[in-house]
Design a protein around this motif. Structure first.
Motif, mmCIF file in Angstrom:
data_model
loop_
_atom_site.group_PDB
_atom_site.id
_atom_site.type_symbol
_atom_site.label_atom_id
_atom_site.label_comp_id
_atom_site.label_asym_id
_atom_site.label_seq_id
_atom_site.Cartn_x
_atom_site.Cartn_y
_atom_site.Cartn_z
ATOM 1 N N ILE A 11 11.875 7.211 2.768
ATOM 2 C CA ILE A 11 10.610 6.552 2.445
ATOM 3 C C ILE A 11 9.975 7.146 1.190
ATOM 4 O O ILE A 11 9.753 6.439 0.194
ATOM 5 C CB ILE A 11 9.626 6.636 3.636
ATOM 6 N N GLN A 12 9.686 8.444 1.228
ATOM 7 C CA GLN A 12 8.945 9.042 0.124
ATOM 8 C C GLN A 12 9.733 9.056 -1.183
ATOM 9 O O GLN A 12 9.206 8.656 -2.226
ATOM 10 C CB GLN A 12 8.519 10.463 0.501
ATOM 11 N N ILE A 13 10.973 9.528 -1.126
ATOM 12 C CA ILE A 13 11.765 9.598 -2.366
ATOM 13 C C ILE A 13 11.998 8.220 -2.988
ATOM 14 O O ILE A 13 11.795 8.049 -4.201
ATOM 15 C CB ILE A 13 13.101 10.324 -2.116
ATOM 16 N N PRO A 14 12.394 7.186 -2.211
ATOM 17 C CA PRO A 14 12.559 5.867 -2.824
ATOM 18 C C PRO A 14 11.275 5.311 -3.434
ATOM 19 O O PRO A 14 11.318 4.642 -4.472
ATOM 20 C CB PRO A 14 13.025 4.990 -1.648
ATOM 21 N N LEU A 15 10.127 5.588 -2.798
ATOM 22 C CA LEU A 15 8.863 5.081 -3.316
ATOM 23 C C LEU A 15 8.397 5.842 -4.552
ATOM 24 O O LEU A 15 7.792 5.259 -5.461
ATOM 25 C CB LEU A 15 7.786 5.160 -2.224
ATOM 26 N N GLY B 219 -0.107 8.514 -3.765
ATOM 27 C CA GLY B 219 -0.308 7.071 -3.672
ATOM 28 C C GLY B 219 0.404 6.407 -2.502
ATOM 29 O O GLY B 219 0.204 5.215 -2.242
ATOM 30 N N ILE B 220 1.251 7.144 -1.806
ATOM 31 C CA ILE B 220 1.937 6.574 -0.640
ATOM 32 C C ILE B 220 0.929 6.369 0.490
ATOM 33 O O ILE B 220 0.186 7.284 0.849
ATOM 34 C CB ILE B 220 3.085 7.498 -0.175
ATOM 35 N N ASP B 221 0.896 5.177 1.018
ATOM 36 C CA ASP B 221 -0.038 4.843 2.094
ATOM 37 C C ASP B 221 0.257 5.708 3.326
ATOM 38 O O ASP B 221 1.381 5.696 3.831
ATOM 39 C CB ASP B 221 0.090 3.364 2.447
ATOM 40 N N PRO B 222 -0.727 6.476 3.816
ATOM 41 C CA PRO B 222 -0.507 7.298 5.013
ATOM 42 C C PRO B 222 -0.048 6.474 6.215
ATOM 43 O O PRO B 222 0.676 6.982 7.085
ATOM 44 C CB PRO B 222 -1.890 7.920 5.273
ATOM 45 N N ALA B 223 -0.460 5.202 6.256
ATOM 46 C CA ALA B 223 -0.045 4.338 7.365
ATOM 47 C C ALA B 223 1.466 4.152 7.375
ATOM 48 O O ALA B 223 2.080 4.001 8.440
ATOM 49 C CB ALA B 223 -0.743 2.982 7.264
ATOM 50 N N ASP C 247 2.834 7.249 8.977
ATOM 51 C CA ASP C 247 2.548 7.212 10.417
ATOM 52 C C ASP C 247 3.475 6.229 11.132
ATOM 53 O O ASP C 247 3.943 6.503 12.249
ATOM 54 C CB ASP C 247 1.083 6.814 10.659
ATOM 55 N N ALA C 248 3.731 5.097 10.486
ATOM 56 C CA ALA C 248 4.622 4.103 11.083
ATOM 57 C C ALA C 248 6.035 4.661 11.212
ATOM 58 O O ALA C 248 6.726 4.420 12.213
ATOM 59 C CB ALA C 248 4.633 2.837 10.239
ATOM 60 N N ALA C 249 6.463 5.421 10.200
ATOM 61 C CA ALA C 249 7.792 6.024 10.241
ATOM 62 C C ALA C 249 7.882 7.043 11.370
ATOM 63 O O ALA C 249 8.890 7.110 12.090
ATOM 64 C CB ALA C 249 8.107 6.686 8.905
ATOM 65 N N ARG C 250 6.830 7.832 11.537
ATOM 66 C CA ARG C 250 6.823 8.787 12.650
ATOM 67 C C ARG C 250 6.844 8.068 13.991
ATOM 68 O O ARG C 250 7.504 8.514 14.942
ATOM 69 C CB ARG C 250 5.566 9.665 12.556
ATOM 70 N N GLY C 251 6.103 6.958 14.065
ATOM 71 C CA GLY C 251 6.083 6.184 15.301
ATOM 72 C C GLY C 251 7.434 5.599 15.661
ATOM 73 O O GLY C 251 7.743 5.381 16.844
ATOM 74 N N MET C 252 8.268 5.367 14.631
ATOM 75 C CA MET C 252 9.618 4.851 14.859
ATOM 76 C C MET C 252 10.594 5.964 15.238
ATOM 77 O O MET C 252 11.772 5.697 15.480
ATOM 78 C CB MET C 252 10.121 4.125 13.607
#
Length: 221
Positions: free
Chosen positions: A129-133, A106-110, A113-118
């Motif tokens: 990101i993933q664990i907190p969500l 259910g985590i939005d791929p965007a 992608d935004a995290a990778r872009g950062m």
């Protein structure tokens, strides 16, 4: 109530021993089912086919009556602790697995992608990101599994594993309400304690932003 307390206080009834046995059965089953459920959920979330198989297999596992499973494995696992925890682990895995799978998918791929872009690394994406969500969703699955295990562990009495189930079965057989309630009431109290604790833990693990957003949506409704 006096008869129940008198029954519990009688050393011949070994209430402390049955309490320890019941907690050991439940605690071991919960911990192992959480570990297996989370690991399997992570694995199948990366593949749609595996996810489909896992979701349907989990539904099938939940449809199997525990007492039928205990009878089926009796010739192979014998009596006592081992067949009981195996049955309870099988009962506890599906909600943990399904919630882990659902949370990760259910985590939005965007967002990733935004995290990778950062410039975040894979490890940072997982931990920040993933664990907190996913944590509150997994906690909800653990909450369901734990309550189910605690409520079902009384069936251990039928295969000699001990615990509060002995009081319930013996009380029904002897038509002794005090003995029956001496087993049923602690089970209910333990289930309530776990439910309240896991609800608190689920709220604590929910990121503040998501929690506030949910409260705002509820208020709007």
């Amino acid at each position: 109530m006096g008869e129940i307390l008198q029954f519990i206080a009688d050393p011949h009834n070994d209430f402390i021993g049955h309490t320890i046995a019941y907690i050991q059965i439940c605690a071991f089953s919960i911990v192992v089912s959480v570990i297996i459920g989370v690991i399997l959920g992570i694995i199948v979330s990366r593949n749609a086919v595996l996810g489909f198989i896992a979701v349907n297999l989990s539904g099938l596992m939940r449809a199997i009556p525990i007492i039928a499973f205990l009878i089926a494995v009796l010739p192979y696992l014998g009596l006592g602790f081992t067949p009981t925890v195996v049955a309870l682990i099988i009962l506890g895995i599906p909600p943990v697995l399904l919630n882990t799978y659902t949370g990760l998918r259910g985590i939005d791929p965007a967002t990733i992608d935004a995290a990778r872009g950062m410039g975040m690394t894979r490890g940072q994406i997982i931990t920040r990101i993933q664990i907190p969500l996913v944590s509150p969703i997994v906690a909800a699955g653990i909450r369901t599994a734990a309550v189910q295990i605690v409520a079902t562990a009384t069936l251990a009495a039928f295969i000699g594993a001990g615990g509060y189930g002995d009081y319930i079965v013996d009380g029904l057989y002897k038509l002794n309400n005090a003995e029956m309630l001496a087993g049923a009431i602690p089970v209910a109290i333990l289930a309530i304690i776990i439910e309240v604790f896991m609800a608190w833990l689920q709220r604590v693990l929910t990121p503040a932003g998501i929690r506030v957003q949910g409260e705002v949506e509820i208020a709007q409704i």
